[in-house]
Design an enzyme around this catalytic site. Structure first.
Site, short mmCIF file in Angstrom:
data_model
loop_
_atom_site.label_atom_id
_atom_site.label_comp_id
_atom_site.label_asym_id
_atom_site.label_seq_id
_atom_site.Cartn_x
_atom_site.Cartn_y
_atom_site.Cartn_z
N CYS A 137 0.82 -1.21 0.00
CA CYS A 137 0.00 0.00 0.00
C CYS A 137 0.86 1.26 0.00
O CYS A 137 0.67 2.17 -0.80
CB CYS A 137 -0.92 -0.03 1.22
SG CYS A 137 -1.85 1.46 1.44
N CYS A 192 -1.67 1.76 -2.97
CA CYS A 192 -2.64 2.85 -2.77
C CYS A 192 -2.03 4.24 -2.77
O CYS A 192 -2.52 5.14 -3.47
CB CYS A 192 -3.35 2.68 -1.43
SG CYS A 192 -3.49 1.00 -0.82
N LYS A 235 -0.05 5.38 -5.94
CA LYS A 235 -1.05 5.42 -7.00
C LYS A 235 -1.88 6.69 -6.91
O LYS A 235 -2.08 7.40 -7.89
CB LYS A 235 -1.95 4.19 -6.88
CG LYS A 235 -3.01 4.14 -7.90
CD LYS A 235 -4.40 3.80 -7.52
CE LYS A 235 -4.96 3.78 -6.19
NZ LYS A 235 -5.78 2.60 -5.94
N TYR A 294 -9.25 -3.20 -11.43
CA TYR A 294 -9.20 -1.79 -11.05
C TYR A 294 -7.81 -1.18 -11.21
O TYR A 294 -7.67 -0.01 -11.55
CB TYR A 294 -9.76 -1.58 -9.63
CG TYR A 294 -8.83 -1.92 -8.49
CD1 TYR A 294 -8.01 -0.94 -7.93
CD2 TYR A 294 -8.76 -3.21 -7.96
CE1 TYR A 294 -7.15 -1.24 -6.87
CE2 TYR A 294 -7.91 -3.50 -6.90
CZ TYR A 294 -7.11 -2.52 -6.37
OH TYR A 294 -6.26 -2.82 -5.34
N GLU A 315 -7.09 2.17 -13.35
CA GLU A 315 -6.49 3.35 -12.70
C GLU A 315 -5.26 3.82 -13.46
O GLU A 315 -5.07 5.02 -13.69
CB GLU A 315 -6.15 3.02 -11.24
CG GLU A 315 -7.41 2.82 -10.41
CD GLU A 315 -7.16 2.36 -8.98
OE1 GLU A 315 -8.05 2.53 -8.14
OE2 GLU A 315 -6.08 1.81 -8.69
N HIS A 369 -26.85 20.86 -0.53
CA HIS A 369 -27.08 21.48 -1.83
C HIS A 369 -26.14 22.65 -2.05
O HIS A 369 -25.91 23.41 -1.11
CB HIS A 369 -28.54 21.96 -1.91
CG HIS A 369 -28.88 22.49 -3.26
ND1 HIS A 369 -29.08 21.67 -4.35
CD2 HIS A 369 -29.05 23.77 -3.70
CE1 HIS A 369 -29.36 22.42 -5.41
NE2 HIS A 369 -29.35 23.69 -5.04
N GLU A 412 -26.12 14.79 -2.92
CA GLU A 412 -27.55 14.91 -2.56
C GLU A 412 -28.43 14.03 -3.45
O GLU A 412 -29.54 13.67 -3.06
CB GLU A 412 -28.02 16.38 -2.62
CG GLU A 412 -28.06 16.98 -4.01
CD GLU A 412 -28.54 18.44 -4.02
OE1 GLU A 412 -29.51 18.76 -3.30
OE2 GLU A 412 -27.95 19.25 -4.76
C1 LIG Z 1 -1.24 -0.74 -7.62
C2 LIG Z 1 -2.05 -1.08 -6.40
C3 LIG Z 1 -3.01 -0.20 -5.96
C4 LIG Z 1 -3.77 -0.47 -4.84
N1 LIG Z 1 -4.70 0.43 -4.45
C5 LIG Z 1 -5.44 0.18 -3.35
C6 LIG Z 1 -6.41 1.12 -2.91
O1 LIG Z 1 -6.59 2.18 -3.51
N2 LIG Z 1 -7.11 0.84 -1.79
C7 LIG Z 1 -6.93 -0.33 -1.09
O2 LIG Z 1 -7.60 -0.54 -0.07
N3 LIG Z 1 -6.03 -1.26 -1.51
C8 LIG Z 1 -5.30 -1.03 -2.61
N4 LIG Z 1 -4.36 -1.95 -3.01
C9 LIG Z 1 -4.24 -3.22 -2.27
C10 LIG Z 1 -3.42 -3.06 -0.99
O3 LIG Z 1 -2.17 -2.49 -1.29
C11 LIG Z 1 -3.25 -4.42 -0.33
O4 LIG Z 1 -4.53 -5.02 -0.15
C12 LIG Z 1 -2.56 -4.32 1.03
O5 LIG Z 1 -1.30 -3.72 0.91
C13 LIG Z 1 -2.43 -5.72 1.63
O6 LIG Z 1 -1.75 -5.64 2.86
P1 LIG Z 1 -1.00 -6.91 3.43
O7 LIG Z 1 -0.56 -6.56 4.81
O8 LIG Z 1 -1.79 -8.12 3.22
O9 LIG Z 1 0.28 -7.09 2.48
P2 LIG Z 1 1.41 -6.08 2.00
O10 LIG Z 1 1.06 -4.67 2.27
O11 LIG Z 1 1.72 -6.45 0.60
O12 LIG Z 1 2.64 -6.43 2.93
C14 LIG Z 1 3.30 -7.65 2.86
C15 LIG Z 1 4.75 -7.43 3.25
O13 LIG Z 1 5.37 -8.68 3.49
C16 LIG Z 1 6.72 -8.63 3.05
N5 LIG Z 1 7.15 -10.02 2.87
C17 LIG Z 1 6.65 -10.93 1.98
N6 LIG Z 1 7.26 -12.13 2.16
C18 LIG Z 1 8.16 -11.97 3.17
C19 LIG Z 1 9.09 -12.84 3.80
N7 LIG Z 1 9.16 -14.13 3.46
N8 LIG Z 1 9.88 -12.34 4.78
C20 LIG Z 1 9.78 -11.02 5.14
N9 LIG Z 1 8.92 -10.16 4.59
C21 LIG Z 1 8.12 -10.62 3.61
C22 LIG Z 1 6.59 -7.84 1.75
O14 LIG Z 1 7.83 -7.31 1.36
C23 LIG Z 1 5.57 -6.77 2.13
O15 LIG Z 1 6.18 -5.60 2.63
C24 LIG Z 1 -3.56 -1.68 -4.13
C25 LIG Z 1 -2.59 -2.60 -4.57
C26 LIG Z 1 -1.85 -2.29 -5.68
C27 LIG Z 1 -0.81 -3.27 -6.15
#
Ligand SMILES: Cc1cc2nc3c(=O)[nH]c(=O)nc-3n(C[C@H](O)[C@H](O)[C@H](O)COP(=O)(O)OP(=O)(O)OC[C@H]3O[C@@H](n4cnc5c(N)ncnc54)[C@H](O)[C@@H]3O)c2cc1C
Length: 450
Positions: free
Chosen positions: A43, A48, A51, A177, A181, A435, A440
């Site tokens: 994110c 997010c 973006k 999406y 975007e 309004h 609205e």
């Molecule tokens: C282009 C784009 C736009 C988006 N826009 C939106 C939006 O507008 N609104 C919205 O709600 N959501 C949006 N999302 C989705 C949102 O980013 C994700 O749903 C959210 O980040 C998920 O959170 P998470 O904690 O599951 O994983 P993540 O935020 O992906 O975090 C996982 C972390 O784990 C780390 N990791 C992975 N494997 C290991 C390992 N083995 N050892 C150590 N670290 C590791 C990764 O490096 C990462 O930092 C968007 C996604 C993308 C790709």
């Protein structure tokens, strides 16, 4: 002497992992978190936040154009991609620091390395074994690029945020999406943009009125949307890349962006060896409390493939912390989760689509309006806003709200509260509108269209 090194070991410092770790620590748990790439996760770094900054940048073109009829004389305009990316990176670096401080201040130990699960209570990280009473898998998801000749020439959203130069021509493959975007972003920045999708209409899963209206609006703006097409190959050409479709036609591009879905980042994590069951698409199989089939291993966020959204990952993280360390077993609430598409114009949705309501055997009344936003009566831009309510005939409850139009992402949040309170159409009608606003219209739609 404690039996384990930590009470909780979280793998992944993204939206879900950070929240679960901080809240668990606030309940007195001894917590460590592993992060192999970037604090804040998808994110903050490639999702997010960057973006939305790019979306803001892409809107200035319209703003300058529309200012003229409001009496503004705008001088020479020039856009510099390098400045935008540098300033975006500066903000992201700041946020990485905020996440580091939040974790540190909460007493969570950060270990910046790849972590693997060895057994239900042991993690291997930096060649060292660490034990924890509970392991939380919060590793997120990763873009999927389909296999076809030349797929290696395509970039994903990860790289799109770091392009060294702004391409003149972009082809986007995929109609979710993220693709929509990026089409708005690139087009708004002056890039000739084509978006391809294999089915009849993009944005599968959204209400058909959103899908149709947005397609019309994107086309009016000059984005070349092509549906029902399949990519056969990407080849190098004398001027860049050539996207060859299965019907034999070809589109020239400088960059091809594959926005063709995301998959759980579970490979190389040792989960299967530790006995954790995964779904057929690699997501961690969890129950309503985010517990896997192994009692000490939980999983949240994108890697569980429930709803890939930041606020959902955060809610799941909070729920796990409450369940494990606050004596309050908590299931996240997935009812009426509002979402937005930061397209141009933007879209938002909460509750059931008309199709879902019918599939669930509701007898529904449909209220829909389409109008020219007040702003454009002066700018002259040919743009329509669409709003729609799906109402249960039997109970009069509003089952779904859908919108395409400026500020859709801001308007939907309050409606999500109303739906979670079980608001009826009569209560929408009894609410006095603001309004003049577009919002609205949600409380003044009186004529059923279906
Ligand atoms: C282009 C784009 C736009 C988006 N826009 C939106 C939006 O507008 N609104 C919205 O709600 N959501 C949006 N999302 C989705 C949102 O980013 C994700 O749903 C959210 O980040 C998920 O959170 P998470 O904690 O599951 O994983 P993540 O935020 O992906 O975090 C996982 C972390 O784990 C780390 N990791 C992975 N494997 C290991 C390992 N083995 N050892 C150590 N670290 C590791 C990764 O490096 C990462 O930092 C968007 C996604 C993308 C790709």
């Amino acid at each position: 002497m404690a039996q384990y090194d930590y009470d909780l070991f979280t793998i992944g410092a993204g939206s879900g992992g950070v929240r679960a770790s901080r809240v668990s620590a606030s309940f007195g748990a001894r917590v460590a978190i592993a992060e192999e790439r970037y604090l804040g996760g998808t994110c903050v770094n490639v999702g997010c936040i960057p973006k939305k900054l790019l979306v803001y940048a892409s809107h200035f073109h319209d703003d300058y154009e529309e200012a003229v009829n409001y009496g503004w004389n705008v001088g020479e305009r020039r856009f510099d991609w390098a400045t935008l990316i540098a300033n975006k990176d500066k903000e992201i670096n700041r946020l990485n620091g905020v996440y580091r401080k939040l974790l540190g201040d909460s007493g969570v130990e950060i270990i910046e390395a790849h972590a693997e699960v060895i057994d239900p209570h042991t993690i291997l990280i930096g060649g060292k074994k660490i034990t924890a009473e509970y392991i939380l898998v919060a590793v997120g998801s990763w873009p999927v690029v389909p296999k076809f000749p030349g797929a290696e020439y395509a970039i994903t959203s990860n790289e799109a945020f770091y392009l060294p130069t702004l391409p003149e021509r972009v082809v986007i493959i995929g109609g979710g999406y993220i693709g929509v975007e990026f089409a708005g972003i690139f087009h708004g920045l002056g890039v000739r943009t084509t978006q391809l999708y294999w089915d009849k209409l993009f944005l599968r899963g959204f209400d058909d009125d959103i899908r149709r209206t947005l397609a019309q609006e994107m086309r009016k703006r000059g984005i070349d949307l092509r549906f029902d097409v399949l990519v056969a190959e990407i080849a190098k050409s004398s001027t860049g890349l050539k996207v060859i479709l299965t019907d034999g036609s070809a589109i020239e591009a400088d960059q091809v962006l594959c926005a063709t879905g995301r998959t759980s980042k579970t490979p190389n994590l040792g989960l299967e060896k530790a006995g954790v069951k995964l779904t057929s698409n690699g997501a961690v199989n969890v129950d309503a409390y985010s517990k896997s089939n192994i009692d000490s291993i939980y999983a949240i966020g994108d890697c569980t493939d429930r709803m890939m959204l930041t606020p959902v990952a955060i809610a799941e993280g909070m729920a796990v912390a409450n369940t494990l360390f606050n004596n309050k077993p908590t299931k996240p609430n997935y009812q009426n989760v509002a979402t937005a598409i930061f397209s141009t114009p933007s879209c938002s949705t909460v509750g059931l689509t008309e199709q879902e309501a019918r599939e669930q055997n509701y007898a529904v009344d449909i209220f829909r309006t389409s109008f020219k936003p007040l702003k454009h009566t002066v700018t002259g831009r040919d743009e329509r806003t669409m709003m729609k309510l799906v109402v249960d005939q039997t109970t009069d409850k509003v089952l779904g709200c859908h919108m395409v139009g400026p500020n859709a992402e801001e308007i939907i949040q309050g409606l999500a509260v109303a739906l979670n309170c079980g608001a009826t159409k009569a209560q929408f009608d009894a609410t006095v509108g603001v309004h003049p606003s577009a919002a609205e219209e949600f409380v003044t739609m009186r004529t059923k269209v279906v």
